[in-house]
Design an enzyme around this catalytic site. Sequence first.
Site, PDB file in Angstrom:
ATOM      1  N   LEU A 118      84.765  87.673 -55.096  1.00 18.09           N
ATOM      2  CA  LEU A 118      83.879  86.718 -55.741  1.00 18.09           C
ATOM      3  C   LEU A 118      83.223  85.875 -54.657  1.00 18.09           C
ATOM      4  CD1 LEU A 118      86.022  85.317 -58.730  1.00 18.09           C
ATOM      5  CD2 LEU A 118      84.151  86.966 -58.862  1.00 18.09           C
ATOM      6  N   ASP A 119      81.995  85.415 -54.916  1.00 16.98           N
ATOM      7  CA  ASP A 119      81.341  84.510 -53.986  1.00 16.98           C
ATOM      8  C   ASP A 119      82.190  83.256 -53.797  1.00 16.98           C
ATOM      9  OD1 ASP A 119      79.188  86.221 -53.806  1.00 16.98           O
ATOM     10  OD2 ASP A 119      77.936  85.096 -55.221  1.00 16.98           O
ATOM     11  N   ARG A 120      82.023  82.627 -52.649  1.00 18.37           N
ATOM     12  CA  ARG A 120      82.776  81.405 -52.356  1.00 18.37           C
ATOM     13  C   ARG A 120      82.626  80.362 -53.463  1.00 18.37           C
ATOM     14  NH1 ARG A 120      80.554  76.920 -48.286  1.00 18.37           N
ATOM     15  NH2 ARG A 120      79.277  76.659 -50.153  1.00 18.37           N
TER      16      ARG A 120
END
Length: 218
Positions: free
Chosen positions: A64-66
Amino acid sequence: MTGPSTPYRPPHGPIAVIHRDDHLLVVDKPQGLLSVPGRGPDLTDCLLARLAAIWPEVLLCHRLDRDTSGIMVFALTKEGQRKMGRMFEVRRVRKRYIARVAGRVAAPSGTIDLPLIVDWPNRPLQHVNHETGKPAVTDWTRVAHEGDTTRMRLMPRTGRSHQLRVHMRELGHPILGDPFYATGAALDHPRMMLHAEGLKFEHPVTGKVMRLEAPVPF
């Protein structure tokens, strides 16, 4: 991803475990924490490293993106990783996200079919490109209007980088707090309002149907 104007200040505290068995570990990733290490010594703290401190055998299955929070699957065996990775690859994992977006979305539901590719001069940003982009499809449903914003349920059929973020911007309703794709008032939020709420898949080893959820924090 870490943008030039967003210094990395990962949150502290325990990681919530949603499910654990002999082959899989499913957790709720907090917003602001990298899934895997970034480039440079200041980006070594990440979810994978924190889990490995407790379960040294832990293996990555997806990311997942940060700035996205929510449900993430890790493997505890090579077999689990191989089979789980293959299920993500062939789209046998059904993913559900909740987002808050700018503006009042008029239609009750829809599908966005816009191919995406990295915007090389501005990487890691992605953009729509009908000639060289890879297929990217997102189904969406309007959940509720909340003032001058809208709560949305997003169901990506594909898993391109930044897919939901770019698709919502192309719809004319960027995700609130998105450091890359929102502007003006839509950017002025304490976090990016995107959360991976649910996953449905067959367990890669036992075959049991798994329906797992991470509570929405906004």
